[in-house]
Design an enzyme around this catalytic site. Structure first.
Site, PDB file in Angstrom:
ATOM      1  N   LYS A 158       0.825  -1.212   0.000  1.00 16.20           N
ATOM      2  CA  LYS A 158       0.000   0.000   0.000  1.00 16.20           C
ATOM      3  C   LYS A 158       0.854   1.255   0.000  1.00 16.20           C
ATOM      4  CE  LYS A 158      -4.238  -1.042   2.466  1.00 16.20           C
ATOM      5  NZ  LYS A 158      -4.989  -0.672   3.677  1.00 16.20           N
ATOM      6  N   GLU A 200       1.070  -5.017   4.241  1.00 14.27           N
ATOM      7  CA  GLU A 200       0.070  -5.465   5.208  1.00 14.27           C
ATOM      8  C   GLU A 200      -0.357  -6.870   4.854  1.00 14.27           C
ATOM      9  OE1 GLU A 200      -2.597  -1.575   6.248  1.00 14.27           O
ATOM     10  OE2 GLU A 200      -3.667  -3.246   5.354  1.00 14.27           O
ATOM     11  N   LYS A 201      -0.796  -7.605   5.857  1.00 11.24           N
ATOM     12  CA  LYS A 201      -1.424  -8.904   5.609  1.00 11.24           C
ATOM     13  C   LYS A 201      -2.705  -8.630   4.821  1.00 11.24           C
ATOM     14  CE  LYS A 201      -2.527 -13.257   6.543  1.00 11.24           C
ATOM     15  NZ  LYS A 201      -1.855 -14.129   5.592  1.00 11.24           N
ATOM     16  N   LYS A 237     -16.685   2.344  -2.757  1.00 15.69           N
ATOM     17  CA  LYS A 237     -17.953   1.952  -2.140  1.00 15.69           C
ATOM     18  C   LYS A 237     -19.138   2.230  -3.069  1.00 15.69           C
ATOM     19  CE  LYS A 237     -15.772   3.467   2.075  1.00 15.69           C
ATOM     20  NZ  LYS A 237     -15.516   4.651   2.899  1.00 15.69           N
ATOM     21  N   ARG A 292     -12.526  14.102   7.133  1.00 14.88           N
ATOM     22  CA  ARG A 292     -13.475  14.980   6.423  1.00 14.88           C
ATOM     23  C   ARG A 292     -14.867  14.404   6.585  1.00 14.88           C
ATOM     24  NH1 ARG A 292     -14.285  10.968   2.630  1.00 14.88           N
ATOM     25  NH2 ARG A 292     -12.383  10.010   1.897  1.00 14.88           N
TER      26      ARG A 292
HETATM   27  P1  ADP Z   1      -8.150   4.086   0.091  1.00 12.52           P
HETATM   28  O1  ADP Z   1      -7.595   5.102   1.055  1.00 12.52           O
HETATM   29  O2  ADP Z   1      -7.460   4.123  -1.228  1.00 12.52           O
HETATM   30  O3  ADP Z   1      -9.640   4.080   0.023  1.00 12.52           O
HETATM   31  P2  ADP Z   1      -8.083   1.946   2.062  1.00 12.52           P
HETATM   32  O4  ADP Z   1      -6.852   1.720   2.847  1.00 12.52           O
HETATM   33  O5  ADP Z   1      -9.206   2.670   2.747  1.00 12.52           O
HETATM   34  O6  ADP Z   1      -7.713   2.675   0.688  1.00 12.52           O
HETATM   35  O7  ADP Z   1      -8.633   0.570   1.537  1.00 12.52           O
HETATM   36  C1  ADP Z   1      -9.720   0.524   0.651  1.00 12.52           C
HETATM   37  C2  ADP Z   1     -10.254  -0.877   0.522  1.00 12.52           C
HETATM   38  O8  ADP Z   1      -9.219  -1.797   0.160  1.00 12.52           O
HETATM   39  C3  ADP Z   1     -10.833  -1.464   1.802  1.00 12.52           C
HETATM   40  O9  ADP Z   1     -12.159  -1.064   2.018  1.00 12.52           O
HETATM   41  C4  ADP Z   1     -10.711  -2.955   1.528  1.00 12.52           C
HETATM   42  O10 ADP Z   1     -11.729  -3.394   0.663  1.00 12.52           O
HETATM   43  C5  ADP Z   1      -9.405  -3.059   0.768  1.00 12.52           C
HETATM   44  N1  ADP Z   1      -8.261  -3.351   1.675  1.00 12.52           N
HETATM   45  C6  ADP Z   1      -7.376  -2.462   2.170  1.00 12.52           C
HETATM   46  N2  ADP Z   1      -6.461  -3.078   2.966  1.00 12.52           N
HETATM   47  C7  ADP Z   1      -6.769  -4.389   2.973  1.00 12.52           C
HETATM   48  C8  ADP Z   1      -6.203  -5.563   3.611  1.00 12.52           C
HETATM   49  N3  ADP Z   1      -5.127  -5.485   4.404  1.00 12.52           N
HETATM   50  N4  ADP Z   1      -6.807  -6.751   3.382  1.00 12.52           N
HETATM   51  C9  ADP Z   1      -7.900  -6.846   2.576  1.00 12.52           C
HETATM   52  N5  ADP Z   1      -8.469  -5.792   1.955  1.00 12.52           N
HETATM   53  C10 ADP Z   1      -7.922  -4.575   2.146  1.00 12.52           C
END
Ligand code: ADP
Length: 449
Positions: A158, A200-201, A237, A292
């Protein structure tokens, strides 16, 4: 309270903020790009200023133009909405330096939570559970591999500066890892100008459960319950609901406490959201905090009766929150995002003129939209044209209301996601609440046709 608020945004959220200001007796200023001249936010605000050509980088993202517009019109505060500059610490700083109140958290709070790896570190330091992973950025494929082997595959790489689903890549095995690392890094560099990534896992079937937070400058930080946003496409979403279908009072208490602890760790002020992943085994982990108001905030408004935008205005003006503890959640709320997109064509945007526009209505039905018959959906911005939110006594009633509301939401001229959403409301897995963040990708293929 403020005398005049400039809204540095467009579309439905600009209208939403104008309404809250009006109700509080505060005057408003709309800013608009040349493509948004005919927009309702321009018509409904007390004052309006054109801030440049259609592309957002030449208008809605131009800090000096926004500040100048506020100065010319005598606005004493700026509400950033969501997207655009809402989580831009430099914008918040520039507002302050110009003697204009930024309606949101402090630049420091925005910065800490805007850097995912810094946010993770802050949560770890405060005892909030985070997804197992590297404690900070990883510099090389080898370092990423070390962590991956420690946690076991799959893992997700990420971007520290990530947002909007960009800069994230899953790696299923060692071979995948090198490629995912390079791709995530390159994407992060081009999207955010910062190539820092961490590992991350990767959870296989988690639910996305987020908690709405409100904090004020008098030391109160509370949560207002959760929203389940597991129905996603490419990490975006599409449907949100509250309560989360698998929530229990005990789990809510524990997750809510963790969310508040996370927000308190940075003395959070304003409206924010702590996003967590809820794993199949019931374990939950902090994922990120959005500093926000969010697109899906009406879900919380309908289930608690609290007007989140008015609370934002009160807090920014130095007043106390109107509530001091978590309010009761009544019934069940579902929100569908209606986009001008074609699900059969990979959700390709479908800009153009809306010829017919008929909104659903009735008891417990809310539509937040800037669209109308004759409106041209511009190709330059987000393709969301409406949010449809329904409130029922229980989930079954909310589902029935949503089906009817979607059936009677008539939009012609542009292709929309309404038929897709209608089918989703009948999908056995969605009906039983048995979904996870990969549900649409793995089981939703029929819904797209
Ligand atoms: P962004 O800031 O780009 O929206 P997020 O960190 O909020 O990214 O992650 C968005 C989506 O990605 C989460 O709602 C989930 O569906 C998926 N996701 C993120 N991290 C993980 C993880 N460690 N394992 C499984 N799915 C993940």
């Amino acid at each position: 309270m403020f005398t005049k608020v400039l809204i540095a945004n467009r579309g439905e959220i600009a209208l939403r903020v104008i309404r809250a200001c009006r109700e509080l007796g505060v005057a408003t200023v709309a800013v608009y790009s040349e493509a948004d001249r005919e927009s309702l936010h321009v018509r409904f605000a007390d004052d309006d200023v054109c801030i440049g050509p259609a592309p957002a980088r030449d208008s809605y993202l131009r800090i000096p133009r926004l500040i100048a517009a506020a100065e010319i019109t005598g606005a004493d505060a700026i509400h950033p909405g969501y997207g655009f500059l809402a989580e831009n610490a430099e914008f918040a700083e520039t507002c302050a330096a110009s003697g204009i109140t930024f309606i949101g958290p402090t630049p420091h709070q925005i910065r800490t939570m805007g850097d995912k790896s810094a946010a993770r570190a802050a949560m770890i330091a405060n005892g909030v559970p985070v997804v197992p992973g590297s404690p900070g950025p990883v510099e090389s494929v080898d370092e990423a591999l070390e962590w991956a082997e420690k946690m076991g595959f799959p893992v997700i790489i990420k971007a520290s500066a990530g947002g909007g689903g960009k800069g994230m890549r899953v790696a299923r095995d060692v071979d995948d890892l090198a490629k995912s690392f390079q791709v995530a890094r390159a994407e992060a560099l081009s999207a955010f100008g910062n190539g820092s990534v961490y590992v991350e896992k990767y959870l296989q079937r988690p639910r996305h459960v987020e908690f709405q937070i409100l904090g004020d400058t008098h030391g109160t930080v509370i949560h207002l319950g959760e929203r389940d946003c597991s129905v996603q496409r490419r990490h975006q979403k599409l449907v949100e609901e509250s309560p989360c279908p698998v929530m229990t009072p005990d789990l809510r208490a524990r997750m809510g406490e963790a969310a508040v602890k996370g927000a308190k760790a940075i003395d959070y002020v304003g409206a924010g959201t702590v996003e967590m992943l809820l794993d199949e085994d019931g374990a939950f982990y902090f994922m990120e905090m959005n500093t926000r108001i969010q697109v899906e905030h009406p879900v919380t408004e309908m289930i608690t009766g609290v007007d989140l935008v008015k609370e934002q205005l009160r807090v920014a003006a130095g007043e106390k929150l109107s509530i001091s503890e978590t309010p009761a959640m009544r019934g069940h709320v579902i929100e569908c995002r209606v986009n001008a997109e074609d699900p059969a064509r990979n959700f390709q945007p479908s800009p153009g003129r809306i010829d017919v526009f008929h909104m659903p209505g009735g008891n417990g039905v809310r539509v937040d939209t800037h669209a109308y018959a004759g409106y041209h959906v511009p190709p330059y911005y987000d393709s969301m044209i409406a949010k449809l939110i329904v409130h029922g006594h229980d989930r079954a009633e909310a589902l029935a209301k949503m089906r009817l509301a979607l059936d009677t939401f008539i939009i012609q001229g542009v292709t929309t996601t309404i038929p897709f959403l209608g089918k989703l409301m009948d999908h056995p897995k969605f009906v039983s609440g048995d979904v996870h963040t990969k549900f649409l990708e793995q089981e939703g293929a029929d819904l797209f046709l």
